[in-house]
Design a protein around this motif. Structure first.
Motif, short mmCIF file in Angstrom:
data_model
loop_
_atom_site.label_atom_id
_atom_site.label_comp_id
_atom_site.label_asym_id
_atom_site.label_seq_id
_atom_site.Cartn_x
_atom_site.Cartn_y
_atom_site.Cartn_z
N SER A 351 0.83 -1.21 0.00
CA SER A 351 0.00 0.00 0.00
C SER A 351 0.86 1.26 0.00
O SER A 351 0.51 2.26 -0.65
CB SER A 351 -0.92 0.00 1.22
N ALA A 352 2.00 1.22 0.71
CA ALA A 352 2.91 2.37 0.71
C ALA A 352 3.46 2.62 -0.70
O ALA A 352 3.55 3.77 -1.14
CB ALA A 352 4.05 2.13 1.70
N VAL A 353 3.80 1.56 -1.41
CA VAL A 353 4.28 1.71 -2.78
C VAL A 353 3.17 2.26 -3.68
O VAL A 353 3.39 3.14 -4.52
CB VAL A 353 4.80 0.37 -3.31
N TYR A 354 1.97 1.74 -3.50
CA TYR A 354 0.84 2.18 -4.33
C TYR A 354 0.53 3.66 -4.13
O TYR A 354 0.37 4.40 -5.10
CB TYR A 354 -0.39 1.33 -3.98
N VAL A 355 0.49 4.10 -2.86
CA VAL A 355 0.19 5.51 -2.59
C VAL A 355 1.33 6.40 -3.08
O VAL A 355 1.10 7.51 -3.57
CB VAL A 355 -0.08 5.72 -1.09
N ALA A 356 2.56 5.94 -2.94
CA ALA A 356 3.70 6.72 -3.43
C ALA A 356 3.62 6.92 -4.93
O ALA A 356 3.88 8.03 -5.44
CB ALA A 356 5.01 6.01 -3.05
N ARG A 386 -6.04 4.36 1.40
CA ARG A 386 -6.81 5.54 1.79
C ARG A 386 -6.45 6.01 3.19
O ARG A 386 -6.42 7.23 3.46
CB ARG A 386 -8.30 5.24 1.69
N LEU A 387 -6.16 5.07 4.09
CA LEU A 387 -5.72 5.47 5.43
C LEU A 387 -4.39 6.21 5.37
O LEU A 387 -4.20 7.23 6.04
CB LEU A 387 -5.60 4.23 6.32
N LEU A 388 -3.45 5.71 4.56
CA LEU A 388 -2.15 6.38 4.44
C LEU A 388 -2.29 7.77 3.85
O LEU A 388 -1.59 8.71 4.27
CB LEU A 388 -1.22 5.52 3.57
N VAL A 389 -3.18 7.93 2.88
CA VAL A 389 -3.39 9.26 2.29
C VAL A 389 -4.00 10.20 3.33
O VAL A 389 -3.65 11.38 3.40
CB VAL A 389 -4.30 9.15 1.05
N SER A 390 -4.91 9.69 4.15
CA SER A 390 -5.50 10.53 5.19
C SER A 390 -4.45 10.97 6.22
O SER A 390 -4.49 12.10 6.72
CB SER A 390 -6.65 9.78 5.88
N PRO A 419 1.98 17.40 -2.32
CA PRO A 419 0.53 17.38 -2.03
C PRO A 419 0.02 15.94 -1.98
O PRO A 419 0.46 15.08 -2.76
CB PRO A 419 -0.08 18.16 -3.20
N PRO A 420 -0.88 15.64 -1.06
CA PRO A 420 -1.38 14.26 -0.94
C PRO A 420 -2.24 13.86 -2.13
O PRO A 420 -2.82 14.72 -2.82
CB PRO A 420 -2.21 14.30 0.35
N ALA A 421 -2.31 12.57 -2.36
CA ALA A 421 -3.11 12.03 -3.47
C ALA A 421 -4.57 11.92 -3.03
O ALA A 421 -5.08 10.85 -2.71
CB ALA A 421 -2.57 10.66 -3.89
N LYS A 422 -5.26 13.06 -3.02
CA LYS A 422 -6.65 13.10 -2.53
C LYS A 422 -7.61 12.39 -3.46
O LYS A 422 -8.77 12.19 -3.11
CB LYS A 422 -7.07 14.55 -2.30
#
Length: 427
Positions: A351-356, A386-390, A419-422
């Protein structure tokens, strides 16, 4: 059950159009005589009897027509009638009916009722007008199947560059990570906050935030940080700890992790000094022995870092910005109890790789190579992502700043300032 009777059909004059073509608004349809729904009288003295049908051929009407036809045959040939009590029956005869060259046989089988006869006649009409060639829909379906069968995106060999590196153990690396995926559940942390009377989620977050600062101060290896957090959580899940001993558990866990991972581990006095002399040497050693006893000296566990290294390598092309962004989200996940407990270590790393990749606008966001090495689809990672983005969105408002300060440094590409991936957050 009544058997079928065979009645010769009226010959058609060449060049004459059937009367049935006038039906259906003049559409080009086959004549009813071609589909076996027309009863024609037999030929008498070389002249066909004209039988005009003005209503649907029901069971009773079909029997009546057949009776009239058989009566004419009996009159001319002297045979007994073949119709008895309204039922259609065929009496075998030694003499077979003479067929003319221009005649063909039409079989009439009475249906169960009038409605079924009407429906069968309608279906026969519709079926006769269908073309035998491929339709446009069939052509599109065939093309879709052909497109679906196209080869997928090839999986990149991420170990090709390390084929000559003996330390990369390319021959065994796939088997090693298969074992890690199987063994990660053994070291997985269970929900323990309900069994801790004096510790809550906020206190744990404060401890982890402080341990990240200590890890940075001592310039330790990243493996030491992830193993430290794992030891803390596993110990708290099996042993009740008072509030005043929580920091002691933290420094003792880091001492154990440094002895396991570091070449030059910090001394006990260093941890006492970093904790502002809140504990003495004997307390640290006693807690170290207690932790090892409760964990049964089980320290060789696949932490999130083990999976992060592999998954970052699979995120081709990987660069320093991508690597730091991934570790930034992974450490945000370490700090929060809501991610470290519900999700296994491999899923947190994936998930960390995906959000990055989403934050850095990587295209495509999730490749076949990542899917192959992580074993997860995008849908499986969405909840944790979604938790990591929050967490990233609330960095500026969070009072715990250790991770944000660490990854705001230009040496780490200042990834915390992105900026976060909202787009991943629900609307």
């Amino acid at each position: 059950m009544a058997s079928r009777a065979v009645v010769p059909e009226q010959p058609r004059v060449r060049g004459e159009k059937p009367k049935n073509l006038q039906a259906e608004g003049g559409r080009n349809r086959r004549a009813l005589g071609d589909i076996g729904n027309l009863v024609v009288a037999p030929i008498v003295e070389g002249k066909p009897l004209q039988t005009k049908i003005a209503r649907p051929i029901t069971r009773s009407f079909g029997a009546q027509l057949l009776a009239n036809a058989q009566a004419a045959v009996e009159k001319n040939n002297g045979k007994k009638p073949l119709v008895e009590a309204g039922a259609v029956k065929a009496i075998p005869s030694k003499k077979e009916p003479v067929k003319s060259k221009n005649q063909r046989l039409v079989e009439i089988s009475p249906d169960e009722d009038d409605v079924s006869n009407k429906n069968s006649g309608r279906k026969a009409k519709e079926g006769s007008s269908k073309k035998t060639g491929k339709t446009f829909t069939a052509t599109l379906t065939a093309r879709s199947k052909a497109a679906y069968g196209l080869p997928k995106e090839p999986i990149t060999d991420i170990d090709a560059e390390d084929s000559n590196n003996e330390l990369a153990v390319v021959e065994y690396v796939e088997d090693m990570y298969k074992f890690y995926k199987l063994a990660e559940n053994d070291a997985r942390v269970q929900d323990y906050m309900g069994s801790q009377p004096e510790i809550n989620i906020k206190m744990r977050a404060i401890l982890v935030d402080w341990l990240i600062e200590v890890h940075k101060k001592f310039e330790l290896m990243p493996e030491s940080l992830y193993l430290t957090i794992n030891i803390v959580d596993r110990f708290l899940s099996v042993k009740k700890v008072s509030r005043k001993e929580l920091q002691l558990v933290g420094i003792s866990s880091m001492l154990i992790a440094c002895k396991y991972e570091e070449i030059w581990a910090p001394e006990v006095n260093d941890f006492i000094a970093i904790s502002d002399n809140a504990y003495v040497r004997e307390q640290v050693l006693v807690m170290e022995k207690t932790i090892l006893g409760e964990l049964e000296w089980y320290l060789t566990v696949p932490t999130p870092y083990v999976f992060l290294v592999r998954y970052v390598k699979a995120s081709t092309p990987a660069d320093k910005e991508m690597e730091n962004m991934t570790f930034f989200f992974a450490e945000l996940g370490l700090m929060n109890y809501s991610t470290i407990v519900p999700y296994c270590h491999s899923m947190l790393a994936a998930s960390a790789v995906y959000v990055a990749r989403c934050t850095l606008n990587g295209t495509p966001v999730w490749t076949e190579t990542l899917k192959h090495h992580t074993g997860y689809n995008e849908d499986e990672l969405m909840e944790c992502a979604r938790l990591l983005v929050s967490f990233h969105s609330g960095v500026s408002e969070n009072k715990l700043k250790a991770v944000a300060r660490k990854y705001s440094n230009p040496e780490r590409c200042a990834v915390a300032m992105f900026p976060p991936a909202k787009s991943l957050l629900p609307v």
